[in-house]
Motif scaffolding. Structure first.
Motif, PDB file in Angstrom:
ATOM      1  N   VAL A 150      39.267   0.404 -79.548  1.00  0.00           N
ATOM      2  CA  VAL A 150      39.842  -0.437 -80.806  1.00  0.00           C
ATOM      3  C   VAL A 150      40.756  -1.425 -80.211  1.00  0.00           C
ATOM      4  O   VAL A 150      41.770  -1.018 -79.614  1.00  0.00           O
ATOM      5  CB  VAL A 150      40.608   0.701 -81.880  1.00  0.00           C
ATOM      6  CG1 VAL A 150      41.197   0.106 -83.059  1.00  0.00           C
ATOM      7  CG2 VAL A 150      39.681   1.539 -82.592  1.00  0.00           C
ATOM      8  N   PHE A 151      40.487  -2.661 -80.653  1.00  0.00           N
ATOM      9  CA  PHE A 151      41.287  -3.674 -80.307  1.00  0.00           C
ATOM     10  C   PHE A 151      42.423  -3.943 -81.544  1.00  0.00           C
ATOM     11  O   PHE A 151      42.180  -4.095 -82.804  1.00  0.00           O
ATOM     12  CB  PHE A 151      40.334  -5.022 -80.392  1.00  0.00           C
ATOM     13  CG  PHE A 151      41.361  -6.309 -79.987  1.00  0.00           C
ATOM     14  CD1 PHE A 151      41.740  -6.487 -78.792  1.00  0.00           C
ATOM     15  CD2 PHE A 151      41.504  -6.970 -81.007  1.00  0.00           C
ATOM     16  CE1 PHE A 151      42.415  -7.720 -78.550  1.00  0.00           C
ATOM     17  CE2 PHE A 151      42.350  -8.195 -80.809  1.00  0.00           C
ATOM     18  CZ  PHE A 151      42.805  -8.534 -79.530  1.00  0.00           C
ATOM     19  N   LEU A 152      43.618  -3.485 -81.121  1.00  0.00           N
ATOM     20  CA  LEU A 152      44.601  -3.539 -82.184  1.00  0.00           C
ATOM     21  C   LEU A 152      45.199  -4.970 -82.419  1.00  0.00           C
ATOM     22  O   LEU A 152      45.656  -5.565 -81.681  1.00  0.00           O
ATOM     23  CB  LEU A 152      45.738  -2.632 -81.701  1.00  0.00           C
ATOM     24  CG  LEU A 152      46.747  -2.154 -82.603  1.00  0.00           C
ATOM     25  CD1 LEU A 152      45.960  -1.022 -83.473  1.00  0.00           C
ATOM     26  CD2 LEU A 152      47.899  -1.240 -81.809  1.00  0.00           C
ATOM     27  N   ASN A 153      44.842  -5.210 -83.958  1.00  0.00           N
ATOM     28  CA  ASN A 153      45.647  -6.452 -84.307  1.00  0.00           C
ATOM     29  C   ASN A 153      46.458  -6.517 -85.301  1.00  0.00           C
ATOM     30  O   ASN A 153      46.654  -7.354 -86.037  1.00  0.00           O
ATOM     31  CB  ASN A 153      44.388  -7.529 -84.794  1.00  0.00           C
ATOM     32  CG  ASN A 153      43.597  -6.649 -85.966  1.00  0.00           C
ATOM     33  OD1 ASN A 153      44.048  -5.665 -86.366  1.00  0.00           O
ATOM     34  ND2 ASN A 153      42.741  -7.202 -86.623  1.00  0.00           N
ATOM     35  N   THR A 154      47.295  -5.572 -85.170  1.00  0.00           N
ATOM     36  CA  THR A 154      48.236  -5.190 -86.258  1.00  0.00           C
ATOM     37  C   THR A 154      49.644  -4.719 -85.371  1.00  0.00           C
ATOM     38  O   THR A 154      49.763  -4.256 -84.412  1.00  0.00           O
ATOM     39  CB  THR A 154      47.920  -4.250 -87.080  1.00  0.00           C
ATOM     40  OG1 THR A 154      49.065  -3.958 -88.176  1.00  0.00           O
ATOM     41  CG2 THR A 154      47.658  -2.927 -86.681  1.00  0.00           C
ATOM     42  N   ASP A 155      50.781  -5.046 -85.845  1.00  0.00           N
ATOM     43  CA  ASP A 155      51.950  -4.474 -85.511  1.00  0.00           C
ATOM     44  C   ASP A 155      52.674  -3.383 -86.206  1.00  0.00           C
ATOM     45  O   ASP A 155      53.598  -3.001 -85.864  1.00  0.00           O
ATOM     46  CB  ASP A 155      53.123  -5.637 -85.318  1.00  0.00           C
ATOM     47  CG  ASP A 155      53.395  -6.047 -86.859  1.00  0.00           C
ATOM     48  OD1 ASP A 155      52.732  -5.575 -87.908  1.00  0.00           O
ATOM     49  OD2 ASP A 155      54.276  -6.953 -87.162  1.00  0.00           O
ATOM     50  N   LYS A 156      51.738  -2.554 -86.958  1.00  0.00           N
ATOM     51  CA  LYS A 156      52.505  -1.596 -87.671  1.00  0.00           C
ATOM     52  C   LYS A 156      52.623  -0.260 -86.706  1.00  0.00           C
ATOM     53  O   LYS A 156      53.198   0.697 -87.118  1.00  0.00           O
ATOM     54  CB  LYS A 156      51.072  -1.298 -88.616  1.00  0.00           C
ATOM     55  CG  LYS A 156      50.772  -2.051 -89.754  1.00  0.00           C
ATOM     56  CD  LYS A 156      51.918  -2.439 -90.554  1.00  0.00           C
ATOM     57  CE  LYS A 156      51.462  -3.562 -91.672  1.00  0.00           C
ATOM     58  NZ  LYS A 156      52.793  -3.640 -92.505  1.00  0.00           N
ATOM     59  N   PHE A 157      51.849  -0.273 -85.466  1.00  0.00           N
ATOM     60  CA  PHE A 157      52.226   0.912 -84.749  1.00  0.00           C
ATOM     61  C   PHE A 157      53.425   0.521 -83.502  1.00  0.00           C
ATOM     62  O   PHE A 157      53.462   1.244 -82.654  1.00  0.00           O
ATOM     63  CB  PHE A 157      50.905   1.268 -83.925  1.00  0.00           C
ATOM     64  CG  PHE A 157      49.967   1.742 -85.113  1.00  0.00           C
ATOM     65  CD1 PHE A 157      49.902   2.864 -85.882  1.00  0.00           C
ATOM     66  CD2 PHE A 157      48.895   0.782 -85.297  1.00  0.00           C
ATOM     67  CE1 PHE A 157      49.186   3.060 -86.645  1.00  0.00           C
ATOM     68  CE2 PHE A 157      48.013   1.393 -86.480  1.00  0.00           C
ATOM     69  CZ  PHE A 157      47.971   2.381 -86.813  1.00  0.00           C
ATOM     70  N   THR A 158      54.127  -0.641 -83.708  1.00  0.00           N
ATOM     71  CA  THR A 158      54.954  -1.198 -82.672  1.00  0.00           C
ATOM     72  C   THR A 158      56.235  -0.163 -82.888  1.00  0.00           C
ATOM     73  O   THR A 158      56.471   0.128 -84.052  1.00  0.00           O
ATOM     74  CB  THR A 158      55.189  -2.620 -83.054  1.00  0.00           C
ATOM     75  OG1 THR A 158      54.339  -3.417 -82.818  1.00  0.00           O
ATOM     76  CG2 THR A 158      56.636  -3.161 -81.724  1.00  0.00           C
ATOM     77  N   PRO A 159      56.821   0.323 -81.875  1.00  0.00           N
ATOM     78  CA  PRO A 159      56.721   0.004 -80.464  1.00  0.00           C
ATOM     79  C   PRO A 159      56.117   0.812 -79.614  1.00  0.00           C
ATOM     80  O   PRO A 159      55.630   0.713 -78.591  1.00  0.00           O
ATOM     81  CB  PRO A 159      58.075   0.161 -80.122  1.00  0.00           C
ATOM     82  CG  PRO A 159      58.540   1.169 -80.760  1.00  0.00           C
ATOM     83  CD  PRO A 159      58.022   1.217 -82.189  1.00  0.00           C
ATOM     84  N   PHE A 160      54.983   1.715 -80.625  1.00  0.00           N
ATOM     85  CA  PHE A 160      54.105   2.878 -79.663  1.00  0.00           C
ATOM     86  C   PHE A 160      52.961   2.129 -79.058  1.00  0.00           C
ATOM     87  O   PHE A 160      52.752   2.320 -78.034  1.00  0.00           O
ATOM     88  CB  PHE A 160      54.027   3.962 -80.746  1.00  0.00           C
ATOM     89  CG  PHE A 160      53.643   5.214 -80.006  1.00  0.00           C
ATOM     90  CD1 PHE A 160      54.306   6.289 -79.949  1.00  0.00           C
ATOM     91  CD2 PHE A 160      52.385   5.446 -79.429  1.00  0.00           C
ATOM     92  CE1 PHE A 160      54.091   7.455 -79.511  1.00  0.00           C
ATOM     93  CE2 PHE A 160      51.969   6.556 -78.956  1.00  0.00           C
ATOM     94  CZ  PHE A 160      52.901   7.595 -78.734  1.00  0.00           C
TER      95      PHE A 160
END
Length: 243
Positions: A150-160
């Motif tokens: 999965v190419f992650l294009n969101t910051d919803k999981f930052t900083p993990f």
């Protein structure tokens, strides 16, 4: 049409003429003539309606060898009965395995299927809105375990997880998630990535960003496991390309 074969299939399915008439929407008098052999060529629409009602191929009604094995027709029938998002999930699995078979190059390099999900609602990604890429990378023990990326294009999981990370998942349907593992789940057409926690007899999904409430999935079979997170690819060692 072979009326003797029709009788044979009806008997095997436990159908009476009345039951077949109700299921096929064909008048009972018309079916009686077809079954007795009086009407030898009932027409394509009637034959199709009968085959759909009996869940058999039209080839079988003519006593011919079926072009598609009956087991596949049975699975296709079950597939059509599933909700739309479950059908999409089955397509996803077939596409992943097909791509792995087609794009496997040699012993040193491999190409993995990589998805980019475009529509996010908080931490939920809409499965139907996605782009497909192929990731060329080294063939090793880690990538051999990877089913899809999965190419992650969101910051919803930052900083993990940081944006533009390429996350690797392993599809293992018969594996029970262990405490602390990160999994991707599917529910009602949306994907969710969370950590699995076990507390006594309960199984809980905790958000990676600590901003969302916990989800109790102890007795909830609506959350379908898609894959276990097993690592992140080093982008300096990969080549991202459209298929």
């Amino acid at each position: 049409m072979d009326h003797k074969k029709l009788k044979e299939i009806m008997k095997a399915r436990g159908f009476t003429l009345e039951m077949l008439s109700h299921a096929s929407k064909i008048p009972l008098s018309t079916l009686a003539k077809i079954e007795s052999g009086i009407t030898k060529n009932p027409g394509c629409q009637a034959i199709e309606a009968i085959s759909n009602a009996l869940r058999c191929s039209m080839d079988e009604l003519f006593g011919r060898e079926t072009r598609v094995p009956y087991q596949l027709e049975e699975y296709f029938y079950r597939y059509k009965m599933l909700p739309k998002h479950r059908q999409e999930y089955i397509k996803f699995l077939i596409n992943v395995e097909y791509d792995r078979m087609i794009y496997l190059k040699n012993k040193d390099k491999t190409v993995l299927t990589c998805y980019e999900f475009l529509n996010w609602r908080g931490e939920l990604a809409e499965y139907s809105g996605k782009k497909l890429y192929m990731v060329e990378t080294d063939n090793n023990i880690f990538t051999m375990q990877t089913t899809f990326c999965v190419f992650l294009n969101t910051d919803k999981f930052t900083p993990f997880f940081f944006p533009e990370s390429i996350l690797c998942f392993q599809y293992i349907d018969d594996y029970i998630p262990k405490h602390g593992e990160i999994w991707m789940f599917l529910k009602d057409g949306y994907l969710i990535v969370r950590r699995v926690y076990k507390y006594k007899e309960r199984r809980i999904l905790k958000a990676l960003n600590d901003e969302e409430e916990d989800i109790d999935i102890t007795n909830d079979y609506h959350y379908k496991r898609i894959g276990r997170y097993i690592g992140t690819l080093n982008q300096r060692e990969i080549k991202l390309q459209k298929p």
